[in-house]
Design a protein around this motif. Structure first.
Motif, PDB file in Angstrom:
ATOM      1  N   MET A   1       0.767  -7.029   3.123  1.00 20.48           N
ATOM      2  CA  MET A   1       1.814  -6.490   2.253  1.00 20.48           C
ATOM      3  C   MET A   1       2.246  -7.542   1.225  1.00 20.48           C
ATOM      4  SD  MET A   1       5.221  -4.476   3.286  1.00 20.48           S
ATOM      5  CE  MET A   1       5.372  -5.286   4.861  1.00 20.48           C
ATOM      6  N   LYS A   2       2.381  -8.802   1.706  1.00 23.21           N
ATOM      7  CA  LYS A   2       2.847  -9.834   0.789  1.00 23.21           C
ATOM      8  C   LYS A   2       1.814 -10.123  -0.297  1.00 23.21           C
ATOM      9  CE  LYS A   2       4.999 -14.323   0.780  1.00 23.21           C
ATOM     10  NZ  LYS A   2       5.343 -15.464   1.570  1.00 23.21           N
ATOM     11  N   ALA A   4      -0.180  -8.002  -1.581  1.00 22.58           N
ATOM     12  CA  ALA A   4      -0.086  -6.921  -2.561  1.00 22.58           C
ATOM     13  C   ALA A   4       1.060  -7.179  -3.529  1.00 22.58           C
ATOM     14  CB  ALA A   4       0.137  -5.595  -1.840  1.00 22.58           C
ATOM     15  N   ILE A   5       2.181  -7.620  -2.982  1.00 22.51           N
ATOM     16  CA  ILE A   5       3.339  -7.899  -3.836  1.00 22.51           C
ATOM     17  C   ILE A   5       3.043  -9.079  -4.762  1.00 22.51           C
ATOM     18  CG2 ILE A   5       5.750  -8.669  -3.791  1.00 22.51           C
ATOM     19  CD1 ILE A   5       5.565  -5.805  -2.991  1.00 22.51           C
ATOM     20  N   LEU A   7       0.197  -9.858  -5.985  1.00 27.69           N
ATOM     21  CA  LEU A   7      -0.615  -9.327  -7.080  1.00 27.69           C
ATOM     22  C   LEU A   7       0.262  -8.617  -8.100  1.00 27.69           C
ATOM     23  CD1 LEU A   7      -3.662  -7.896  -5.156  1.00 27.69           C
ATOM     24  CD2 LEU A   7      -3.692  -9.716  -6.847  1.00 27.69           C
ATOM     25  N   LEU A   8       1.251  -7.938  -7.601  1.00 34.41           N
ATOM     26  CA  LEU A   8       2.151  -7.210  -8.486  1.00 34.41           C
ATOM     27  C   LEU A   8       2.917  -8.174  -9.388  1.00 34.41           C
ATOM     28  CD1 LEU A   8       3.696  -4.760  -9.472  1.00 34.41           C
ATOM     29  CD2 LEU A   8       5.189  -4.996  -7.520  1.00 34.41           C
ATOM     30  N   ILE A   9       3.427  -9.240  -8.769  1.00 30.45           N
ATOM     31  CA  ILE A   9       4.173 -10.231  -9.564  1.00 30.45           C
ATOM     32  C   ILE A   9       3.277 -10.779 -10.665  1.00 30.45           C
ATOM     33  CG2 ILE A   9       5.317 -12.478  -9.515  1.00 30.45           C
ATOM     34  CD1 ILE A   9       5.943 -11.906  -6.557  1.00 30.45           C
ATOM     35  N   SER A  11       0.603  -9.464 -11.974  1.00 24.72           N
ATOM     36  CA  SER A  11       0.268  -8.480 -12.999  1.00 24.72           C
ATOM     37  C   SER A  11       1.458  -8.216 -13.908  1.00 24.72           C
ATOM     38  CB  SER A  11      -0.208  -7.178 -12.361  1.00 24.72           C
ATOM     39  OG  SER A  11       0.833  -6.610 -11.595  1.00 24.72           O
ATOM     40  N   ARG A 153     -11.445  -1.329  -2.578  1.00 29.85           N
ATOM     41  CA  ARG A 153     -10.284  -1.711  -1.762  1.00 29.85           C
ATOM     42  C   ARG A 153     -10.720  -1.681  -0.307  1.00 29.85           C
ATOM     43  NH1 ARG A 153      -6.416   1.051   1.289  1.00 29.85           N
ATOM     44  NH2 ARG A 153      -4.296   0.207   1.238  1.00 29.85           N
ATOM     45  N   GLU A 202      -3.738  -1.917   5.999  1.00 30.00           N
ATOM     46  CA  GLU A 202      -3.237  -3.074   5.257  1.00 30.00           C
ATOM     47  C   GLU A 202      -4.331  -3.590   4.315  1.00 30.00           C
ATOM     48  OE1 GLU A 202      -0.487  -4.411   4.884  1.00 30.00           O
ATOM     49  OE2 GLU A 202      -0.831  -6.448   4.176  1.00 30.00           O
ATOM     50  N   PRO A 203      -4.061  -3.631   3.014  1.00 26.72           N
ATOM     51  CA  PRO A 203      -5.105  -4.099   2.093  1.00 26.72           C
ATOM     52  C   PRO A 203      -5.454  -5.566   2.333  1.00 26.72           C
ATOM     53  CG  PRO A 203      -3.019  -3.696   0.934  1.00 26.72           C
ATOM     54  CD  PRO A 203      -2.834  -3.223   2.326  1.00 26.72           C
ATOM     55  N   TYR A 206      -8.922  -6.841  -2.732  1.00 25.99           N
ATOM     56  CA  TYR A 206      -8.748  -5.995  -3.915  1.00 25.99           C
ATOM     57  C   TYR A 206      -9.622  -6.510  -5.057  1.00 25.99           C
ATOM     58  CZ  TYR A 206      -4.632  -3.142  -2.881  1.00 25.99           C
ATOM     59  OH  TYR A 206      -3.773  -2.211  -2.399  1.00 25.99           O
ATOM     60  N   PHE A 207      -9.668  -5.683  -6.084  1.00 25.44           N
ATOM     61  CA  PHE A 207     -10.182  -6.128  -7.381  1.00 25.44           C
ATOM     62  C   PHE A 207     -11.641  -6.565  -7.381  1.00 25.44           C
ATOM     63  CE2 PHE A 207      -6.228  -5.425  -8.988  1.00 25.44           C
ATOM     64  CZ  PHE A 207      -5.231  -6.224  -8.454  1.00 25.44           C
TER      65      PHE A 207
ATOM     66  N   LEU B 367      10.423  -3.769  -7.836  1.00 22.15           N
ATOM     67  CA  LEU B 367       9.006  -3.725  -8.171  1.00 22.15           C
ATOM     68  C   LEU B 367       8.312  -2.768  -7.225  1.00 22.15           C
ATOM     69  CD1 LEU B 367       9.992  -6.950  -8.441  1.00 22.15           C
ATOM     70  CD2 LEU B 367       7.677  -7.128  -9.281  1.00 22.15           C
ATOM     71  N   PHE B 369       4.387  -1.136  -6.170  1.00 27.15           N
ATOM     72  CA  PHE B 369       2.960  -1.397  -6.270  1.00 27.15           C
ATOM     73  C   PHE B 369       2.222  -0.335  -5.473  1.00 27.15           C
ATOM     74  CE2 PHE B 369      -0.707  -3.443  -4.132  1.00 27.15           C
ATOM     75  CZ  PHE B 369      -1.509  -3.634  -5.236  1.00 27.15           C
ATOM     76  N   TYR B 377       4.182   0.057  -2.081  1.00 26.90           N
ATOM     77  CA  TYR B 377       5.089  -0.977  -1.591  1.00 26.90           C
ATOM     78  C   TYR B 377       6.211  -1.170  -2.606  1.00 26.90           C
ATOM     79  CZ  TYR B 377       1.236  -2.228   1.505  1.00 26.90           C
ATOM     80  OH  TYR B 377       0.244  -2.198   2.436  1.00 26.90           O
ATOM     81  N   TYR B 425       5.149   0.174   8.142  1.00 28.78           N
ATOM     82  CA  TYR B 425       5.677  -1.128   8.558  1.00 28.78           C
ATOM     83  C   TYR B 425       7.183  -1.051   8.657  1.00 28.78           C
ATOM     84  CZ  TYR B 425       1.244  -2.642   6.681  1.00 28.78           C
ATOM     85  OH  TYR B 425      -0.071  -2.784   6.408  1.00 28.78           O
TER      86      TYR B 425
END
Lengths: 284, 779
Positions: A1-2, A4-5, A7-9, A11, A153, A202-203, A206-207, B367, B369, B377, B425
């Motif tokens: 999960m972290k 993924a986040i 990656l979001l930050i 991006s 993915r 849970e990913p 990615y990419f 945010l 995602f 998320y 989760y």
């Protein structure tokens, strides 16, 4: 999960319309060379390898190997000798079918080197404990359209270790080919946000571009989940921090941590970790 | 705690009581004239307007609410009421009893009046024992060439000596080597925690809704505190009390509209001002599919109402709300501030002005995602401040005035929650951090003879953490060594400190004065960022048992002089700032989602010193300023750079700003900015190593190198179109970075794509030439 986040930050904040140009920027150089260790000892039954090299000036294109060193790893009971590959200088290997055991502590010993050329031999050591096998039950593979690109993915299901400060390195194989063949293509994660939970879809990776890797329509996708020591995770985190390059969002550049100690200052890392693999036939 | 408070405040109050008695022994013989000074065209109060008695060579200025009060012996007086850009009002007053006199100034400027106002202002400025403060009129800010044509007060502030943008295009700024979070930004007394729109290219302040802007660079008045470097005090307009009016502008990237008018003529009014950017209207035209699907815009809204309840009471309600939105199929982000202030002005008498403020401020972001089509998320962050302030002003005589007040606020910071949309989760929730901050202050300004004016005061600040909370205990290696838990509403870690602040002004002659000041400030809240660029992902944290309050002591001396028939105002200042408990971060810190964030902090001390010189020009057709700043700033932090002194990331040794406006005629004007500064400190590689097929840098010590020098030229041309009745309109053309310099935003060291064994340096820049056109209107 972290992850993924994260990656979001990345991006989100790199959505600036920045322009890039190559520049000539003179940099200081150092006459003193240091030993660089890239060492792993894993739970795989295989040829274990350790690479020794020297630092160089930043704009140099060659990395000089450290030859003729004496390299071994010991768990206190057994000692495994690493012999230099005659074809690839600086690469030291064990015999085939060498493996480590989760829970055991391994110590790397390097001697017989003279990295700074002062005529005196040096010795270096590092140690690490191999974590338990990670609890992956199965994986899921899908193609997701992200940022208008088809992305592979790979996610997983499994019970995460309830102990705190677990960390993981994920690699991807398509058939036998390790597609994440450099450290920046791998994914790293630590369990602060999901400690002890059962992971559902849970990913992990990615990419990875579909067209580059999934060519034949039917492929065997393998996720390698490496349960790594937390200090190795921090090292890999430093590596990512520095290799993505500096910008005003990334904070102060700083030297990457090391666990190598010895006669002189050395760089790199030695880590012992376990590897769990799960595969799935994928038909996009 | 109460005993401590009494112990500290009793001598202070006694001191002020004695000085008050000494300062005005003839109080019973004096009469008071007081009132408000307003803009005649719209009833808007004029902050900082001058009230000048030429025969007596004395006077005062209006406060933040446009109020003034003068106590004088009975008699006949000639009084001049003035404000830059307005015609001076001359009144002959026969003062035989206390009187109220509200004045309206006409904004139709005449050349002679302008000089007269400057002359009055000169007298006030030279005598005022206030240093390092600049009051930038909105009229001046609107004349400065602006990026994308969007007039921006923070970008204007960044052109003042001692103030620097923390990075190219950013709304975050550094004052005298301080970091961005050491600036207290107030909008109608509410704290604005993140002043940026669109990654900082625009600030949150809509110039159409702003009445006044004043920055204090270190010598912060005692009524404000909690930050070490500066106070940026922004006041919103009250709204037109006389007639309904509208103004706005249409630009390339954003448009704005303001509507204002009386609720009850001359007694109450409102203003609503909104902006929205519309890059998202153009993204569907982009060649890249990913961009076509992306929404990227901001909007904000300022609103204010005010009510006059008789001669003695006024109520104000003002608020701001803004959001930035970034969204596509894969990810989304929203962030923004909200502020609200309710204020009650009350006159106990013509000499005693009071203000009660209820304040609320929040900042949050979210945010999202999308991991798959069905799984998302979300990360949420929010922080809020709710407080109350009470201020009293005793305008005892033109020679002596005292201000005092108390403040209290509650802070709640929720560092983050991560959750998954499918409940697969348990949400990851970081502990809410609660705290309270209070202060009491008292300050006097006293003229002694004709040459010397003193300002002296003290602020006593107080802080405590508040439960529920779990605080980690760290050993000397910054590793966890235990935990301490506090119950609901348990107050712990009480911190307090006295912050003396003083200043003096000594008139050398009618044209020049010497000034000096000292100020101590304490900061209990700071932001977890080790970057020089503002991001929306702010993470504020408070003092705690592990984090001591930052403390700064600043000394300044200065010389002010008017030249050339008062058309040139020269100021020169030297300052030295010593800071304790300076906070930095260890190498490669983990700032987000880290329960042990305090373990990533490192502590030490720092200093900054420098010189600032500024020539303000106020010729008939040319106005603006030219400034030069020299600054040195270093830190010494445990565990960083081997514990040695290293250059502060915000140090720019040399900077030059030239900001000029040429009013060719009443219809045409030209603006020019030229900005130069030394490059920002940087850490470059001195070697490399190869690990895992990745080339990695090896660095020397921190901040031993610099980016290339920064310089930029901006141009603007404003043409007023023909007026149709009440409808006024103008076109503004601007060129940002007119000679297209590729100023460094970052220098990256990357592996060559074609030959990964090769490494290269890359200059990352944000802007080349940025032309823009804006149409502004008003009716």
């Amino acid at each position: 999960m972290k992850s993924a986040i994260t990656l979001l930050i990345l991006s989100a904040i790199t959505y600036l319309p920045a322009c890039v140009e190559q520049i000539e920027l003179p940099l200081e150089s150092s006459d003193t060379r240091m030993l660089v260790v890239e060492g792993q000892f894993t739970s795989d039954t295989t040829i274990q390898t350790i690479r020794l090299s020297l630092t160089s000036d930043f704009y140099e294109t060659n990395t000089d190997p450290v030859e003729n060193a004496t390299v071994s790893v010991t768990d206190g009971t057994n000692t495994y000798l690493f012999i230099e590959d005659p074809k690839i200088r600086g690469l030291y290997k064990t015999p085939a079918e060498t493996y480590g055991m989760p829970g055991k502590k391994y110590k790397l010993m390097i001697s017989g080197t003279d990295t700074n050329g002062d005529g005196e031999t040096e010795s270096y050591t590092a140690e690490g404990q191999m974590p338990a096998m990670s609890g992956i039950d199965s994986i899921n593979v899908s193609i997701e359209n992200l940022f208008s690109n088809d992305m592979l993915r790979v996610s997983y299901y499994g019970q995460e270790d309830p102990a705190p400060n677990d960390a993981y390195l994920f690699r991807l194989r398509i058939n036998t080919w390790l597609v994440t063949n450099n450290l920046n293509e791998c994914t790293i994660s630590e369990d602060q946000t999901y400690n002890g939970q059962y992971m559902i879809d849970e990913p992990a990776i990615y990419f990875i571009q579909k067209d580059r890797y999934v060519r034949n329509g039917v492929e065997l996708i393998t996720l390698e989940s490496c349960h790594i020591p937390y200090d190795y995770y921090l090292f890999l985190n430093d590596v990512r921090w520095e290799s993505f390059g500096s910008d005003p969002f990334s904070g102060n550049p700083a030297n990457i941590r090391t666990n190598i100690t010895g006669t002189h200052k050395a760089l790199g890392f030695f880590a012992a970790y376990s590897i769990t693999r799960k595969s799935k036939i994928f038909k996009p | 705690m109460h005993k401590l408070l009494l112990k500290l405040l009793c001598p202070v109050v006694a001191f002020f009581w004695v000085t008050t008695a000494l300062a005005d022994p003839s109080d019973t013989k004096r009469l008071t004239i007081s009132g408000y000074i307003k803009d005649a065209s719209n009833g808007e109060v004029l902050i900082g307007a001058t009230i000048y008695l030429p025969e007596q060579a004395t006077g005062t200025v209006t406060n933040s609410y446009g109020f003034y009060s003068l106590s004088l012996a009975p008699g006949n007086y000639h009084i001049k009421f003035g404000f830059m850009g307005y015609a001076t009002e001359n009144r002959q007053v026969d003062l035989s009893e206390n009187m109220s006199l509200n004045i309206e100034l006409n904004p139709e400027t005449k050349e002679l009046d302008e000089f007269e106002v400057v002359a009055q202002k000169k007298g006030m400025d030279l005598k005022k024992p206030e240093m390092s403060a600049v009051n930038l009129p909105m009229k001046t800010i609107r004349q400065i060439p602006a990026m994308m044509g969007e007039v921006d007060l923070i970008k204007a502030i960044q052109l003042l000596p001692g103030v620097q943008a923390t990075s190219e295009g950013s709304s975050s700024f550094s004052v005298r080597g301080g970091s961005g979070d050491q600036n207290l930004i107030l909008l109608d007394e509410s704290t604005v925690y993140n002043a940026s729109h669109l990654m900082g290219f625009f600030s949150v302040f809509n110039n159409d809704a702003i009445n006044s802007v004043k920055i204090y660079k270190g010598d912060i008045p005692t009524w404000a505190g909690g930050r070490l470097a500066s106070l940026l005090d922004v006041r919103m307009k009250d709204g037109n009390q006389k007639k309904y009016s509208a103004s706005g502008g249409i630009g390339i990237l954003s448009s704005r509209l303001t509507v204002e008018g009386p609720i009850q003529k001359e007694k109450s009014s409102f203003i609503i001002s909104g902006r929205r950017s519309y890059m998202d209207l153009f993204t569907p035209l982009a060649s890249e599919e990913a961009l076509r699907e992306t929404k990227l815009y901001f909007y904000d809204l300022n609103a204010k109402m005010n009510f006059t309840l008789g001669e003695k009471d006024r109520l104000y309600f003002s608020g701001y709300f803004g959001r930035d939105v970034f969204d596509n199929d894969f990810a989304g982000m929203q962030f923004g501030n909200g502020t609200f202030t309710a204020r009650w002005n009350h006159l106990f008498s013509q000499k005693i002005f009071s203000n009660l403020s209820l304040i609320s401020s929040d900042y949050n972001y979210e945010l999202g995602f999308a991991s798959t089509e069905s799984k998302e998320y979300t990360w949420k962050y929010d922080m809020e401040e709710k407080g109350v302030k009470y201020d009293l002003g005793f305008l005892i005589s033109p020679e002596y005035e005292v201000k005092t007040g108390v403040q209290w606020s509650f802070h709640t910071m929720h560092p983050g929650t991560i959750s998954a949309s499918d409940d697969s989760y348990d949400p990851y929730i970081l502990q809410k951090k609660k705290s309270a901050e209070g202060a009491a202050y008292i300050q006097a300004e006293q003229k002694i003879g004709k040459k010397l004016t003193l300002r002296y005061g003290v602020r006593w600040s107080l802080f405590a953490n508040r439960g529920i909370d779990t605080v980690f205990v760290y050993n000397k290696q910054y590793e966890e060594a235990g935990q301490k838990t506090y119950g609901h509403n348990d107050y712990f870690n009480w911190q307090n400190g006295v912050e003396p602040r003083a200043g003096l002004s000594y008139m050398i002659n009618d044209e020049s004065s010497l000034k000096a000041s000292y100020a101590r400030s304490r900061q209990y809240y700071q932001m977890a960022t080790n970057t020089t660029s503002g991001t929306p992902l702010d993470l504020w944290f408070s003092a705690s048992p592990n984090v001591k309050p930052q403390v700064s002591d600043q000394w300044s001396v200065g010389y002010n002089r008017y030249f050339h028939n008062q058309q040139i105002e020269l100021s020169a200042e030297l300052f030295y700032k010593d800071m304790q408990n300076t906070i930095d971060f260890k190498d490669h810190p983990t700032l987000y989602f880290n329960r042990k964030l305090e373990g990533e902090l490192r502590y030490g001390k720092s200093y900054a010193y420098g010189a600032e010189m500024m020539a303000m020009l106020n010729f008939e057709k040319i106005s603006g300023w030219v400034s030069y700043t020299y600054t040195q700033s270093e830190r010494k932090i445990d565990g960083i750079a081997n514990g040695d002194w290293f250059t502060s990331p915000f140090e720019r040794p040399h900077s030059i700003n030239i900001v000029l406006n040429y009013a060719k005629s009443t219809k045409n004007s030209f603006g020019i900015n030229w900005v130069y500064s030394s490059g920002q400190p940087a850490t470059f590689p001195v070697g490399r190593m190869e690990i895992g097929n990745v080339i990695l840098p090896i660095y020397s010590d921190r901040n031993t190198e610099r980016y290339p020098d920064y310089h930029r030229l901006d141009l603007s041309y404003t043409h007023k179109l023909r007026k149709h009745g009440r409808y006024e309109q103008e076109l503004n053309f601007s060129l940002y970075n007119a000679y297209g310099r590729h100023n460094t935003w970052a220098i990256r060291f990357q592996q060559d794509n074609d030959d990964p064994k090769k490494t290269q340096a890359q200059n990352v820049y944000l802007f080349s030439i940025v032309p823009s056109i804006t149409y502004n209107f008003k009716f």
